[in-house]
Design a protein around this motif. Structure first.
Motif, PDB file in Angstrom:
ATOM      1  N   PHE A 183       0.825  -1.209   0.000  1.00  0.00           N
ATOM      2  CA  PHE A 183       0.000   0.000   0.000  1.00  0.00           C
ATOM      3  C   PHE A 183       0.861   1.262   0.000  1.00  0.00           C
ATOM      4  N   HIS A 184       1.967   1.241   0.741  1.00  0.00           N
ATOM      5  CA  HIS A 184       2.884   2.386   0.736  1.00  0.00           C
ATOM      6  C   HIS A 184       3.391   2.652  -0.686  1.00  0.00           C
ATOM      7  N   HIS A 185       3.811   1.599  -1.363  1.00  0.00           N
ATOM      8  CA  HIS A 185       4.353   1.759  -2.717  1.00  0.00           C
ATOM      9  C   HIS A 185       3.279   2.241  -3.701  1.00  0.00           C
ATOM     10  N   ILE A 186       2.098   1.675  -3.610  1.00  0.00           N
ATOM     11  CA  ILE A 186       1.012   2.098  -4.509  1.00  0.00           C
ATOM     12  C   ILE A 186       0.695   3.576  -4.268  1.00  0.00           C
ATOM     13  N   PHE A 187       0.624   3.953  -3.002  1.00  0.00           N
ATOM     14  CA  PHE A 187       0.358   5.350  -2.670  1.00  0.00           C
ATOM     15  C   PHE A 187       1.427   6.254  -3.271  1.00  0.00           C
ATOM     16  N   LEU A 190       1.098  12.951 -12.285  1.00  0.00           N
ATOM     17  CA  LEU A 190      -0.139  12.406 -12.835  1.00  0.00           C
ATOM     18  C   LEU A 190      -0.771  13.295 -13.902  1.00  0.00           C
ATOM     19  N   THR A 191      -0.071  14.304 -14.351  1.00  0.00           N
ATOM     20  CA  THR A 191      -0.665  15.284 -15.270  1.00  0.00           C
ATOM     21  C   THR A 191      -1.097  14.669 -16.599  1.00  0.00           C
ATOM     22  N   LEU A 192      -0.392  13.675 -17.093  1.00  0.00           N
ATOM     23  CA  LEU A 192      -0.739  13.066 -18.377  1.00  0.00           C
ATOM     24  C   LEU A 192      -1.674  11.864 -18.244  1.00  0.00           C
ATOM     25  N   ALA A 193      -2.049  11.537 -17.031  1.00  0.00           N
ATOM     26  CA  ALA A 193      -2.886  10.356 -16.815  1.00  0.00           C
ATOM     27  C   ALA A 193      -4.320  10.556 -17.303  1.00  0.00           C
ATOM     28  N   ALA A 194      -4.826  11.766 -17.282  1.00  0.00           N
ATOM     29  CA  ALA A 194      -6.184  12.085 -17.741  1.00  0.00           C
ATOM     30  C   ALA A 194      -7.240  11.254 -17.013  1.00  0.00           C
ATOM     31  N   TRP A 195      -7.112  11.181 -15.703  1.00  0.00           N
ATOM     32  CA  TRP A 195      -8.054  10.424 -14.898  1.00  0.00           C
ATOM     33  C   TRP A 195      -9.012  11.351 -14.166  1.00  0.00           C
ATOM     34  N   ASP A 196     -10.102  10.785 -13.701  1.00  0.00           N
ATOM     35  CA  ASP A 196     -11.069  11.494 -12.885  1.00  0.00           C
ATOM     36  C   ASP A 196     -10.392  11.888 -11.570  1.00  0.00           C
ATOM     37  N   TYR A 232      10.133  -4.639  -7.435  1.00  0.00           N
ATOM     38  CA  TYR A 232       8.925  -4.681  -8.270  1.00  0.00           C
ATOM     39  C   TYR A 232       8.399  -3.273  -8.549  1.00  0.00           C
ATOM     40  N   PHE A 233       8.251  -2.479  -7.490  1.00  0.00           N
ATOM     41  CA  PHE A 233       7.708  -1.135  -7.669  1.00  0.00           C
ATOM     42  C   PHE A 233       8.705  -0.191  -8.338  1.00  0.00           C
ATOM     43  N   GLN A 234       9.988  -0.441  -8.182  1.00  0.00           N
ATOM     44  CA  GLN A 234      10.993   0.358  -8.908  1.00  0.00           C
ATOM     45  C   GLN A 234      10.881   0.122 -10.405  1.00  0.00           C
ATOM     46  N   LYS A 235      10.564  -1.117 -10.805  1.00  0.00           N
ATOM     47  CA  LYS A 235      10.356  -1.402 -12.233  1.00  0.00           C
ATOM     48  C   LYS A 235       9.219  -0.546 -12.782  1.00  0.00           C
ATOM     49  N   ILE A 236       8.150  -0.476 -12.006  1.00  0.00           N
ATOM     50  CA  ILE A 236       6.997   0.324 -12.433  1.00  0.00           C
ATOM     51  C   ILE A 236       7.372   1.796 -12.490  1.00  0.00           C
ATOM     52  N   SER A 289       1.706   4.737 -20.273  1.00  0.00           N
ATOM     53  CA  SER A 289       2.454   4.219 -19.124  1.00  0.00           C
ATOM     54  C   SER A 289       1.590   4.244 -17.861  1.00  0.00           C
ATOM     55  N   TRP A 290       0.767   5.293 -17.738  1.00  0.00           N
ATOM     56  CA  TRP A 290      -0.131   5.350 -16.582  1.00  0.00           C
ATOM     57  C   TRP A 290      -1.225   4.299 -16.673  1.00  0.00           C
ATOM     58  N   GLU A 291      -1.755   4.080 -17.859  1.00  0.00           N
ATOM     59  CA  GLU A 291      -2.810   3.081 -18.012  1.00  0.00           C
ATOM     60  C   GLU A 291      -2.281   1.669 -17.750  1.00  0.00           C
ATOM     61  N   ILE A 292      -1.069   1.401 -18.202  1.00  0.00           N
ATOM     62  CA  ILE A 292      -0.452   0.098 -17.938  1.00  0.00           C
ATOM     63  C   ILE A 292      -0.194  -0.055 -16.442  1.00  0.00           C
ATOM     64  N   SER A 293       0.264   0.995 -15.805  1.00  0.00           N
ATOM     65  CA  SER A 293       0.506   0.964 -14.357  1.00  0.00           C
ATOM     66  C   SER A 293      -0.802   0.800 -13.583  1.00  0.00           C
ATOM     67  N   ARG A 294      -1.847   1.453 -14.045  1.00  0.00           N
ATOM     68  CA  ARG A 294      -3.161   1.306 -13.397  1.00  0.00           C
ATOM     69  C   ARG A 294      -3.638  -0.136 -13.496  1.00  0.00           C
ATOM     70  N   ALA A 295      -3.471  -0.755 -14.670  1.00  0.00           N
ATOM     71  CA  ALA A 295      -3.859  -2.160 -14.849  1.00  0.00           C
ATOM     72  C   ALA A 295      -3.029  -3.071 -13.942  1.00  0.00           C
ATOM     73  N   GLU A 296      -1.756  -2.753 -13.794  1.00  0.00           N
ATOM     74  CA  GLU A 296      -0.882  -3.551 -12.921  1.00  0.00           C
ATOM     75  C   GLU A 296      -1.299  -3.415 -11.464  1.00  0.00           C
ATOM     76  N   MET A 297      -1.674  -2.212 -11.036  1.00  0.00           N
ATOM     77  CA  MET A 297      -2.124  -2.016  -9.655  1.00  0.00           C
ATOM     78  C   MET A 297      -3.431  -2.759  -9.403  1.00  0.00           C
ATOM     79  N   ARG A 298      -4.249  -2.847 -10.441  1.00  0.00           N
ATOM     80  CA  ARG A 298      -5.491  -3.621 -10.341  1.00  0.00           C
ATOM     81  C   ARG A 298      -5.162  -5.083 -10.045  1.00  0.00           C
TER      82      ARG A 298
END
Length: 183
Positions: free
Chosen positions: A82-86, A93-99, A142-146, A159-168
């Motif tokens: 959870f620390h790493h995901i946070f 996150l400027t290019l992520a275009a998320w809600d 693992y998280f350094q790779k991301i 890259s953000w979408e792939i990372s989001r899928a990986e966090m899922r």
């Protein structure tokens, strides 16, 4: 002892009692938080962009860190995850275009879960410590790779979408482990 000292002792005892009550219900709370986090990950972005399919990356989550050996070691690993995901979801996150609202709720949920886990996990200097260090190193790698992947791609949309899928996938693995901890 003065009144301030008595009030302080009362607050500590009250906090300890509340904290231990919360810890007894932690697996159920974790499942709710993970379920909510998965929903927020879906809500943050839309469907996985077609143009990003070519860029898939395999990060290989170190599943052995979540093997059901000792409950405390698993809780420590989940706290570390959870620390790493946070951390990942708190920068560039400027290019992520998320809600933005969903992202903020996702971050807040992770932060609250980290605080609860930190309060509940027993920080023993026994065999847990060695196992925790080995697991920490595996998770850090693992998280350094991301993180490097995001930097290499200059934090672009794909890259953000792939990372989001990986966090899922990561949260789904944790959910599976938490369900087994309840049994």
């Amino acid at each position: 002892m003065n009144d301030f000292g008595l009030i302080l002792i009362g607050l500590i005892l009250c906090t300890t009692t509340i904290s231990s009550l919360q810890c007894n219900h932690l697996p159920l709370q974790q499942r709710k938080v993970i379920e909510n986090s998965l929903q927020l990950l879906d809500k943050m972005g839309k469907k996985f962009p077609q143009q990003c399919l070519r860029e898939e990356m395999s990060f290989r989550f170190p599943e052995q860190v979540l093997k059901l050996g000792q409950r405390e070691a698993v809780k420590m690993a989940i706290e570390e995850i959870f620390h790493h995901i946070f951390y990942i979801f708190s920068k560039n996150l400027t290019l992520a275009a998320w809600d933005g609202t969903a992202l903020e709720q996702f971050q807040n949920g992770l932060y609250q879960q980290i605080e609860q886990l930190e309060a509940c996990v027993i920080k023993k200097q026994t065999h847990y410590f060695q196992k925790k260090e080995v697991n920490r190193l595996k998770l850090k790698k693992y998280f350094q790779k991301i993180d490097c992947f995001l930097k290499d791609k200059q934090h672009n949309l794909c890259s953000w979408e792939i990372s989001r899928a990986e966090m899922r996938r990561c949260l789904q693995l944790i959910d599976k482990v938490v369900r087994r901890l309840n049994n």
